[in-house]
Design a protein around this motif. Structure first.
Motif, PDB file in Angstrom:
ATOM      1  N   ALA A  18       0.872  -1.074   0.110  1.00 57.36           N
ATOM      2  CA  ALA A  18       0.067   0.185   0.144  1.00 57.36           C
ATOM      3  C   ALA A  18       0.627   1.381   0.071  1.00 57.36           C
ATOM      4  CB  ALA A  18      -0.846   0.152   1.275  1.00 57.36           C
ATOM      5  N   HIS A  19       2.307   1.142  -0.174  1.00 59.43           N
ATOM      6  CA  HIS A  19       2.850   2.275   0.324  1.00 59.43           C
ATOM      7  C   HIS A  19       2.765   3.106  -1.414  1.00 59.43           C
ATOM      8  CE1 HIS A  19       6.296   1.996  -2.620  1.00 59.43           C
ATOM      9  NE2 HIS A  19       7.320   2.029  -2.058  1.00 59.43           N
ATOM     10  N   GLY A  20       2.354   2.835  -2.412  1.00 58.89           N
ATOM     11  CA  GLY A  20       2.318   3.755  -3.594  1.00 58.89           C
ATOM     12  C   GLY A  20       3.729   3.934  -4.253  1.00 58.89           C
ATOM     13  N   PRO A  21       3.744   4.960  -5.181  1.00 59.85           N
ATOM     14  CA  PRO A  21       4.931   4.868  -6.243  1.00 59.85           C
ATOM     15  C   PRO A  21       6.050   5.469  -5.436  1.00 59.85           C
ATOM     16  CG  PRO A  21       3.308   6.536  -6.428  1.00 59.85           C
ATOM     17  CD  PRO A  21       2.726   5.810  -5.647  1.00 59.85           C
ATOM     18  N   THR A  22       7.252   5.160  -5.926  1.00 59.94           N
ATOM     19  CA  THR A  22       8.524   5.483  -5.489  1.00 59.94           C
ATOM     20  C   THR A  22       9.031   6.851  -6.322  1.00 59.94           C
ATOM     21  OG1 THR A  22       9.145   3.277  -5.313  1.00 59.94           O
ATOM     22  CG2 THR A  22      11.097   4.784  -5.300  1.00 59.94           C
ATOM     23  N   PRO A  23       9.557   7.776  -5.692  1.00 58.58           N
ATOM     24  CA  PRO A  23      10.038   8.826  -6.541  1.00 58.58           C
ATOM     25  C   PRO A  23      10.946   8.593  -7.308  1.00 58.58           C
ATOM     26  CG  PRO A  23      10.417   9.098  -3.975  1.00 58.58           C
ATOM     27  CD  PRO A  23       9.713   7.786  -4.232  1.00 58.58           C
ATOM     28  N   LEU A  24      11.001   9.398  -8.362  1.00 59.69           N
ATOM     29  CA  LEU A  24      12.004   9.199  -9.556  1.00 59.69           C
ATOM     30  C   LEU A  24      12.865  10.309  -9.676  1.00 59.69           C
ATOM     31  CD1 LEU A  24       9.635   7.434 -12.043  1.00 59.69           C
ATOM     32  CD2 LEU A  24      11.293   6.305 -10.714  1.00 59.69           C
ATOM     33  N   LYS A  25      13.959  10.482 -10.284  1.00 55.47           N
ATOM     34  CA  LYS A  25      14.692  11.624 -10.605  1.00 55.47           C
ATOM     35  C   LYS A  25      15.506  11.604 -11.678  1.00 55.47           C
ATOM     36  CE  LYS A  25      18.739  10.185  -7.978  1.00 55.47           C
ATOM     37  NZ  LYS A  25      19.629  10.720  -6.880  1.00 55.47           N
ATOM     38  N   SER A  26      15.732  12.386 -12.588  1.00 52.46           N
ATOM     39  CA  SER A  26      16.566  12.634 -13.635  1.00 52.46           C
ATOM     40  C   SER A  26      17.534  13.577 -13.445  1.00 52.46           C
ATOM     41  CB  SER A  26      15.713  13.025 -14.960  1.00 52.46           C
ATOM     42  OG  SER A  26      14.722  11.985 -15.215  1.00 52.46           O
ATOM     43  N   ASP A  27      18.944  13.400 -13.597  1.00 47.88           N
ATOM     44  CA  ASP A  27      19.705  14.347 -13.338  1.00 47.88           C
ATOM     45  C   ASP A  27      20.935  14.286 -14.538  1.00 47.88           C
ATOM     46  OD1 ASP A  27      21.729  16.027 -12.409  1.00 47.88           O
ATOM     47  OD2 ASP A  27      22.077  14.871 -10.569  1.00 47.88           O
ATOM     48  N   GLN A  28      20.744  15.343 -15.511  1.00 47.28           N
ATOM     49  CA  GLN A  28      21.780  15.415 -16.498  1.00 47.28           C
ATOM     50  C   GLN A  28      22.356  16.698 -16.676  1.00 47.28           C
ATOM     51  OE1 GLN A  28      20.151  13.870 -20.410  1.00 47.28           O
ATOM     52  NE2 GLN A  28      18.746  12.266 -19.109  1.00 47.28           N
ATOM     53  N   SER A  29      23.676  16.860 -17.273  1.00 47.76           N
ATOM     54  CA  SER A  29      24.420  18.069 -17.456  1.00 47.76           C
ATOM     55  C   SER A  29      25.003  17.887 -18.935  1.00 47.76           C
ATOM     56  CB  SER A  29      25.227  18.114 -16.247  1.00 47.76           C
ATOM     57  OG  SER A  29      26.338  17.606 -16.258  1.00 47.76           O
ATOM     58  N   VAL A  30      25.360  19.290 -19.235  1.00 50.51           N
ATOM     59  CA  VAL A  30      26.250  19.287 -20.472  1.00 50.51           C
ATOM     60  C   VAL A  30      27.124  20.396 -20.325  1.00 50.51           C
ATOM     61  CG1 VAL A  30      24.459  20.937 -21.416  1.00 50.51           C
ATOM     62  CG2 VAL A  30      25.891  19.483 -23.032  1.00 50.51           C
ATOM     63  N   ARG A  31      28.379  20.250 -20.977  1.00 47.75           N
ATOM     64  CA  ARG A  31      29.315  21.298 -21.073  1.00 47.75           C
ATOM     65  C   ARG A  31      29.219  22.131 -22.297  1.00 47.75           C
ATOM     66  NH1 ARG A  31      34.488  21.514 -17.453  1.00 47.75           N
ATOM     67  NH2 ARG A  31      33.492  20.413 -15.863  1.00 47.75           N
ATOM     68  N   ILE A  32      29.120  23.377 -22.174  1.00 44.45           N
ATOM     69  CA  ILE A  32      29.019  24.315 -23.596  1.00 44.45           C
ATOM     70  C   ILE A  32      30.080  25.307 -23.596  1.00 44.45           C
ATOM     71  CG2 ILE A  32      27.614  25.927 -24.711  1.00 44.45           C
ATOM     72  CD1 ILE A  32      25.230  24.795 -23.088  1.00 44.45           C
ATOM     73  N   LYS A  33      30.747  25.283 -24.841  1.00 43.11           N
ATOM     74  CA  LYS A  33      31.988  26.365 -25.088  1.00 43.11           C
ATOM     75  C   LYS A  33      31.426  27.601 -25.416  1.00 43.11           C
ATOM     76  CE  LYS A  33      34.975  22.407 -26.543  1.00 43.11           C
ATOM     77  NZ  LYS A  33      35.477  21.939 -27.688  1.00 43.11           N
ATOM     78  N   GLU A  34      30.940  28.345 -24.378  1.00 43.21           N
ATOM     79  CA  GLU A  34      30.153  29.779 -24.373  1.00 43.21           C
ATOM     80  C   GLU A  34      30.236  30.042 -23.029  1.00 43.21           C
ATOM     81  OE1 GLU A  34      29.961  32.572 -25.691  1.00 43.21           O
ATOM     82  OE2 GLU A  34      29.399  31.305 -27.448  1.00 43.21           O
ATOM     83  N   SER A  35      30.112  31.344 -22.843  1.00 43.07           N
ATOM     84  CA  SER A  35      30.042  32.050 -21.411  1.00 43.07           C
ATOM     85  C   SER A  35      28.650  31.735 -20.859  1.00 43.07           C
ATOM     86  CB  SER A  35      30.074  33.583 -21.590  1.00 43.07           C
ATOM     87  OG  SER A  35      28.813  34.147 -22.082  1.00 43.07           O
ATOM     88  N   ALA A  36      28.799  31.649 -19.518  1.00 46.01           N
ATOM     89  CA  ALA A  36      27.732  31.232 -18.503  1.00 46.01           C
ATOM     90  C   ALA A  36      26.475  32.408 -18.593  1.00 46.01           C
ATOM     91  CB  ALA A  36      27.899  31.403 -17.225  1.00 46.01           C
ATOM     92  N   ASP A  37      26.807  33.711 -19.025  1.00 47.32           N
ATOM     93  CA  ASP A  37      25.981  34.807 -19.151  1.00 47.32           C
ATOM     94  C   ASP A  37      25.009  34.573 -20.406  1.00 47.32           C
ATOM     95  OD1 ASP A  37      26.417  35.992 -16.812  1.00 47.32           O
ATOM     96  OD2 ASP A  37      28.050  37.547 -17.785  1.00 47.32           O
TER      97      ASP A  37
ATOM     98  N   ILE B  16      17.050  23.989 -13.128  1.00 43.43           N
ATOM     99  CA  ILE B  16      18.203  24.061 -14.261  1.00 43.43           C
ATOM    100  C   ILE B  16      19.287  25.146 -13.755  1.00 43.43           C
ATOM    101  CG2 ILE B  16      18.786  24.874 -16.248  1.00 43.43           C
ATOM    102  CD1 ILE B  16      16.059  24.209 -17.247  1.00 43.43           C
ATOM    103  N   ASN B  17      20.237  24.660 -13.440  1.00 39.71           N
ATOM    104  CA  ASN B  17      21.490  25.672 -12.860  1.00 39.71           C
ATOM    105  C   ASN B  17      22.453  25.868 -14.247  1.00 39.71           C
ATOM    106  OD1 ASN B  17      20.829  23.842 -10.529  1.00 39.71           O
ATOM    107  ND2 ASN B  17      21.333  26.049  -9.765  1.00 39.71           N
ATOM    108  N   VAL B  18      23.014  27.187 -14.340  1.00 40.95           N
ATOM    109  CA  VAL B  18      24.007  27.299 -15.351  1.00 40.95           C
ATOM    110  C   VAL B  18      25.081  27.907 -14.605  1.00 40.95           C
ATOM    111  CG1 VAL B  18      24.627  29.033 -17.284  1.00 40.95           C
ATOM    112  CG2 VAL B  18      22.298  27.968 -16.973  1.00 40.95           C
ATOM    113  N   LYS B  19      26.201  27.294 -14.846  1.00 43.88           N
ATOM    114  CA  LYS B  19      27.621  27.428 -13.833  1.00 43.88           C
ATOM    115  C   LYS B  19      28.771  27.852 -14.739  1.00 43.88           C
ATOM    116  CE  LYS B  19      30.508  25.173 -10.418  1.00 43.88           C
ATOM    117  NZ  LYS B  19      30.550  24.203  -9.460  1.00 43.88           N
ATOM    118  N   ASP B  20      29.648  28.709 -14.515  1.00 46.71           N
ATOM    119  CA  ASP B  20      30.637  28.894 -15.335  1.00 46.71           C
ATOM    120  C   ASP B  20      31.723  28.326 -14.594  1.00 46.71           C
ATOM    121  OD1 ASP B  20      33.472  30.109 -16.088  1.00 46.71           O
ATOM    122  OD2 ASP B  20      32.696  32.061 -15.634  1.00 46.71           O
ATOM    123  N   VAL B  21      32.455  27.170 -15.526  1.00 44.88           N
ATOM    124  CA  VAL B  21      33.432  26.306 -15.031  1.00 44.88           C
ATOM    125  C   VAL B  21      34.824  26.795 -15.353  1.00 44.88           C
ATOM    126  CG1 VAL B  21      31.764  24.235 -14.684  1.00 44.88           C
ATOM    127  CG2 VAL B  21      32.884  24.886 -16.794  1.00 44.88           C
ATOM    128  N   GLY B  22      35.143  27.840 -15.941  1.00 44.17           N
ATOM    129  CA  GLY B  22      36.271  28.180 -16.444  1.00 44.17           C
ATOM    130  C   GLY B  22      36.714  28.119 -17.789  1.00 44.17           C
TER     131      GLY B  22
END
Length: 168
Positions: free
Chosen positions: A19-38, A109-115
């Motif tokens: 009777a406990h019901g559904p289990t929480p799910l998660k998705s966690d993905q990231s990408v590196r982009i060759k451009e400024s964080a701004d 969604i987080n956008v972070k400058d990684v240098g």
């Protein structure tokens, strides 16, 4: 008497587990982009223009903190902006209605400058399958369908965001 209570408790255990019901799910993905964080944040942080970077979205209609996404397959998704923090380049939203096989969906969604002129975009979501009651679960409303849909949306979106931001 203690043995009777122990026996009753043991017999009831399978019922409580089922009777406990559904289990929480998660998705966690990231990408590196060759451009400024701004520059990347200017694209992602525009809550009213998801169609500019996500290939599944045909159009976005913004009304206050709610946006209605019209998908290329004809479906719609209504999302509510929970917060937008420009100084941290963070956007948090929830799905309040739509055709996706999920319920209680929230994402960030987080956008972070990684240098070195590179930016990392991380998209993290928590949700449940669409059918929140106990089995039998209707086809397409199960955990696997929910996970596959959100993982696909994240992967397609981040891959295309990279192309758009890098001008390719």
């Amino acid at each position: 008497m203690k043995k009777l209570f122990a026996l009753l408790a043991a017999l009831m255990l399978p019922l409580t587990v089922a009777a406990h019901g559904p289990t929480p799910l998660k998705s966690d993905q990231s990408v590196r982009i060759k451009e400024s964080a701004d520059k990347v944040w200017a694209i992602v942080g525009d809550f009213g223009a998801k169609e500019k970077w996500h290939p599944v979205v045909k159009s976005t209609k913004l009304e206050g903190n709610k946006r209605t996404l019209t998908l290329r397959d004809g479906g719609t998704v209504v999302e509510n902006l929970q917060h937008k923090l420009d100084d941290k380049r963070e956007l948090k939203y929830e799905i309040v209605d739509g055709t996706l096989p999920v319920s209680s969906y929230t994402a960030r969604i987080n956008v972070k400058d990684v240098g070195n002129g590179e930016t990392e975009v991380r998209w993290f979501g928590r949700y449940y399958r669409k059918y929140v009651l106990n089995p039998p679960i209707p086809p397409g409303e199960d955990d696997e369908s929910a996970q596959k849909a959100i993982d696909g949306i994240f992967a397609e979106g981040l891959a295309n965001l990279k192309k758009v931001a890098e001008g390719k």
